[in-house]
Enzyme design. Structure first.
Site, PDB file in Angstrom:
ATOM      1  N   LYS A 178       0.871  -1.170   0.000  1.00  0.00           N
ATOM      2  CA  LYS A 178       0.000   0.000   0.000  1.00  0.00           C
ATOM      3  C   LYS A 178       0.906   1.217   0.000  1.00  0.00           C
ATOM      4  O   LYS A 178       2.073   1.129   0.395  1.00  0.00           O
ATOM      5  CB  LYS A 178      -0.859  -0.007   1.276  1.00  0.00           C
ATOM      6  CG  LYS A 178      -2.092   0.842   1.190  1.00  0.00           C
ATOM      7  CD  LYS A 178      -3.298   0.077   0.686  1.00  0.00           C
ATOM      8  CE  LYS A 178      -4.500   0.972   0.586  1.00  0.00           C
ATOM      9  NZ  LYS A 178      -5.679   0.272   0.075  1.00  0.00           N
ATOM     10  N   GLY A 204     -24.471   3.336   3.802  1.00  0.00           N
ATOM     11  CA  GLY A 204     -23.671   3.927   2.729  1.00  0.00           C
ATOM     12  C   GLY A 204     -24.267   3.619   1.372  1.00  0.00           C
ATOM     13  O   GLY A 204     -24.299   2.457   0.957  1.00  0.00           O
ATOM     14  N   LYS A 259     -20.937   4.079  -4.288  1.00  0.00           N
ATOM     15  CA  LYS A 259     -20.745   3.219  -5.475  1.00  0.00           C
ATOM     16  C   LYS A 259     -21.009   1.752  -5.132  1.00  0.00           C
ATOM     17  O   LYS A 259     -21.705   1.048  -5.858  1.00  0.00           O
ATOM     18  CB  LYS A 259     -19.322   3.401  -6.023  1.00  0.00           C
ATOM     19  CG  LYS A 259     -19.078   4.808  -6.560  1.00  0.00           C
ATOM     20  CD  LYS A 259     -17.713   4.956  -7.174  1.00  0.00           C
ATOM     21  CE  LYS A 259     -16.578   4.977  -6.174  1.00  0.00           C
ATOM     22  NZ  LYS A 259     -16.602   6.115  -5.212  1.00  0.00           N
ATOM     23  N   VAL A 260     -20.444   1.279  -4.018  1.00  0.00           N
ATOM     24  CA  VAL A 260     -20.614  -0.131  -3.652  1.00  0.00           C
ATOM     25  C   VAL A 260     -22.030  -0.377  -3.120  1.00  0.00           C
ATOM     26  O   VAL A 260     -22.718  -1.319  -3.543  1.00  0.00           O
ATOM     27  CB  VAL A 260     -19.566  -0.554  -2.588  1.00  0.00           C
ATOM     28  CG1 VAL A 260     -19.814  -1.977  -2.113  1.00  0.00           C
ATOM     29  CG2 VAL A 260     -18.154  -0.427  -3.151  1.00  0.00           C
ATOM     30  N   GLY A 261     -22.475   0.464  -2.184  1.00  0.00           N
ATOM     31  CA  GLY A 261     -23.780   0.279  -1.547  1.00  0.00           C
ATOM     32  C   GLY A 261     -24.918   0.223  -2.561  1.00  0.00           C
ATOM     33  O   GLY A 261     -25.790  -0.652  -2.497  1.00  0.00           O
TER      34      GLY A 261
HETATM   35  P1  NAD Z   1     -18.306   6.097  -1.971  1.00  0.00           P
HETATM   36  O1  NAD Z   1     -17.539   7.301  -1.551  1.00  0.00           O
HETATM   37  O2  NAD Z   1     -18.825   6.007  -3.365  1.00  0.00           O
HETATM   38  O3  NAD Z   1     -19.590   5.902  -1.009  1.00  0.00           O
HETATM   39  C1  NAD Z   1     -19.556   6.030   0.368  1.00  0.00           C
HETATM   40  C2  NAD Z   1     -20.945   6.522   0.821  1.00  0.00           C
HETATM   41  O4  NAD Z   1     -20.993   6.426   2.243  1.00  0.00           O
HETATM   42  C3  NAD Z   1     -21.231   7.976   0.452  1.00  0.00           C
HETATM   43  O5  NAD Z   1     -22.511   8.078  -0.162  1.00  0.00           O
HETATM   44  C4  NAD Z   1     -21.213   8.701   1.812  1.00  0.00           C
HETATM   45  O6  NAD Z   1     -22.103   9.804   1.856  1.00  0.00           O
HETATM   46  C5  NAD Z   1     -21.645   7.585   2.729  1.00  0.00           C
HETATM   47  N1  NAD Z   1     -21.273   7.745   4.143  1.00  0.00           N
HETATM   48  C6  NAD Z   1     -20.161   8.303   4.677  1.00  0.00           C
HETATM   49  N2  NAD Z   1     -20.183   8.218   6.015  1.00  0.00           N
HETATM   50  C7  NAD Z   1     -21.336   7.582   6.345  1.00  0.00           C
HETATM   51  C8  NAD Z   1     -21.932   7.189   7.563  1.00  0.00           C
HETATM   52  N3  NAD Z   1     -21.338   7.433   8.729  1.00  0.00           N
HETATM   53  N4  NAD Z   1     -23.115   6.540   7.520  1.00  0.00           N
HETATM   54  C9  NAD Z   1     -23.734   6.287   6.348  1.00  0.00           C
HETATM   55  N5  NAD Z   1     -23.220   6.650   5.150  1.00  0.00           N
HETATM   56  C10 NAD Z   1     -22.038   7.286   5.153  1.00  0.00           C
HETATM   57  O7  NAD Z   1     -17.368   4.859  -1.619  1.00  0.00           O
HETATM   58  P2  NAD Z   1     -17.438   3.368  -2.202  1.00  0.00           P
HETATM   59  O8  NAD Z   1     -16.535   3.239  -3.362  1.00  0.00           O
HETATM   60  O9  NAD Z   1     -18.868   2.948  -2.300  1.00  0.00           O
HETATM   61  O10 NAD Z   1     -16.727   2.587  -1.014  1.00  0.00           O
HETATM   62  C11 NAD Z   1     -17.425   2.290   0.184  1.00  0.00           C
HETATM   63  C12 NAD Z   1     -16.521   1.488   1.109  1.00  0.00           C
HETATM   64  O11 NAD Z   1     -16.123   0.276   0.450  1.00  0.00           O
HETATM   65  C13 NAD Z   1     -15.208   2.176   1.503  1.00  0.00           C
HETATM   66  O12 NAD Z   1     -14.871   1.788   2.820  1.00  0.00           O
HETATM   67  C14 NAD Z   1     -14.191   1.596   0.537  1.00  0.00           C
HETATM   68  O13 NAD Z   1     -12.874   1.657   1.066  1.00  0.00           O
HETATM   69  C15 NAD Z   1     -14.692   0.172   0.432  1.00  0.00           C
HETATM   70  N6  NAD Z   1     -14.267  -0.516  -0.780  1.00  0.00           N
HETATM   71  C16 NAD Z   1     -14.597  -0.013  -1.994  1.00  0.00           C
HETATM   72  C17 NAD Z   1     -14.190  -0.695  -3.143  1.00  0.00           C
HETATM   73  C18 NAD Z   1     -14.549  -0.190  -4.517  1.00  0.00           C
HETATM   74  O14 NAD Z   1     -14.300  -0.923  -5.478  1.00  0.00           O
HETATM   75  N7  NAD Z   1     -15.150   0.991  -4.658  1.00  0.00           N
HETATM   76  C19 NAD Z   1     -13.426  -1.878  -3.053  1.00  0.00           C
HETATM   77  C20 NAD Z   1     -13.124  -2.384  -1.769  1.00  0.00           C
HETATM   78  C21 NAD Z   1     -13.557  -1.682  -0.641  1.00  0.00           C
END
Ligand code: NAD
Length: 366
Positions: A78, A178, A181-183
């Site tokens: 990392k 959340g 993107k993932v949610g």
């Molecule tokens: P993102 O920034 O697109 O979405 C995160 C969402 O969470 C946002 O809508 C934000 O408003 C919301 N949020 C922030 N704090 C919050 C809280 N306390 N309660 C509720 N909602 C809250 O990020 P993402 O790409 O969807 O990633 C989400 C998580 O998954 C992160 O921890 C990231 O490290 C992990 N992750 C992502 C990927 C990927 O491919 N995108 C891969 C592995 C892990």
């Protein structure tokens, strides 16, 4: 400061500096026993170099475990760039960073993380061959959240299989924290199986955007979601969400979500276990994104990557079964599985082959 490094098992830690562009970065390689270390670059305004070092050491170890559990021939690494990306990120800084990545000759491959995007990887790739997570226009695989969400969904199905004897999520109540993107993509999978879904996001716009697309989703306040009567709680926002306080409020029997570093500290795993809550370790559940960027190194093939992500079901099941059989937690069982694979497969490199490239890992076989 040296104490931080001395107390870990990392192979290599590199401090990078380019005063003219303002670059200050640390690259940490935990292990290359299974192949080149792969892990994203976090661009973040750390308070101090010490804080950045602590973070990169912890994150690079988790990447080694993630790759090992996902069955990839990759090690764990990392990088962190210290600074506020909105203020200091620019072409010169990213290219300077790329030259440091290149200087490691493929021992470390970089990708996106918090504060870095595929467009940044395109710039870094102008100075280094060891970059993945680029844009499609530059030969990359694009948005990794598609396969990350698919992997989370398969891990949930495995948890249902383990606890209820059927992998179907039909009728289960899932709370997704959340709607990013993932949610969002996870919710789509859940609805396709007729699970009932409650979503919380601190961004009202993100939550409402999701509900406009899927009117059957119920919205909840982020602080209230934990104490809702849920079958599965899926953290899909920031890390550190599971601590003594939140775990005592939690009513779900299963925690399985996409967020990285969900446990505020390692012993929360035992606190969850003591409360009878099944916690599937985040690095097993969310390995879909890593599988995608790893596949990109070979020239991305969506079907191949998707097939490997589907296996997160089997891996999750194996981890839960081992945990039950040995009286431990799934997180502990996953850690042992990762360490065992790193030791067993890593040992094969001591078998000498006449082709020098085969004695190391000239290419990532993913
Ligand atoms: P993102 O920034 O697109 O979405 C995160 C969402 O969470 C946002 O809508 C934000 O408003 C919301 N949020 C922030 N704090 C919050 C809280 N306390 N309660 C509720 N909602 C809250 O990020 P993402 O790409 O969807 O990633 C989400 C998580 O998954 C992160 O921890 C990231 O490290 C992990 N992750 C992502 C990927 C990927 O491919 N995108 C891969 C592995 C892990």
């Amino acid at each position: 400061m040296s104490l931080v490094v001395e107390s870990t098992d990392h192979e290599q830690v590199v401090f990078c500096r380019d005063r003219a562009s303002g670059l200050q970065a640390i690259i940490a390689i935990y292990s290359t026993a299974l192949g080149p270390a792969l892990g994203g670059t976090r661009f973040y305004p750390y308070e101090s170099e010490h804080e950045a070092l602590t973070d990169v050491l912890r994150l690079s170890r988790a990447m080694a475990y993630k790759a090992a559990c996902a069955g990839l021939d990759l090690g764990g690494g990392k990088a962190v760039i210290i600074g506020d990306p909105s203020e200091v990120k620019g072409e010169a800084l990213l290219r300077a960073y790329g030259r440091f990545v290149e200087s490691l000759h493929g021992r470390y491959y970089t990708a996106c993380d918090v504060g870095t995007y595929p467009e940044d990887m395109d710039i870094i790739a102008r100075e280094s061959r060891y970059v993945t997570g680029r844009t499609r226009a530059h030969g990359g695989a694009g948005d990794s959240s598609v396969l990350t969400a698919l992997g989370v969904y398969h891990a949930m199905r495995a948890a249902a299989q383990h606890t209820r004897g059927t992998a179907s999520l039909r009728g289960m109540r899932v709370g997704v924290a959340g709607a990013g993107k993932v949610g969002r993509k996870l919710v789509k999978h859940l609805l396709s199986e007729q699970a009932s879904v409650v979503v919380a996001d601190i961004s009202k716009a993100a939550a409402e955007h999701l509900r406009n697309r899927h009117p059957e989703v119920e919205l909840e306040d982020p602080e209230k979601l934990l104490s809702r009567d849920l079958d599965i709680y899926a953290p899909c926002a920031l890390g550190g969400v599971l601590n003594e306080q939140t775990v005592s409020a939690l009513r779900a029997q299963i925690v399985c979500g996409g967020a990285n570093n969900q446990l505020a500290h390692d012993s929360i795993d035992q606190v969850l276990n003591d409360r009878g809550i099944l916690y599937l370790p985040d690095y097993t559940v969310n390995a879909g994104g890593l599988i995608q960027v790893a596949d990109e190194i070979r020239g991305f093939n969506h079907e191949r990557a998707r097939a490997r992500v589907n296996k997160i079901f089997d891996t999750s099941l194996k981890i839960m079964t081992t945990a039950t059989d040995t009286g431990t937690t799934p997180a502990h069982a996953a850690g042992l599985l990762a360490e065992q694979r790193i030791a067993e497969v890593g040992r094969l490199r001591s078998v000498w082959l006449s082709n020098p490239a085969s004695n190391g890992h000239a290419h990532a076989q993913v």
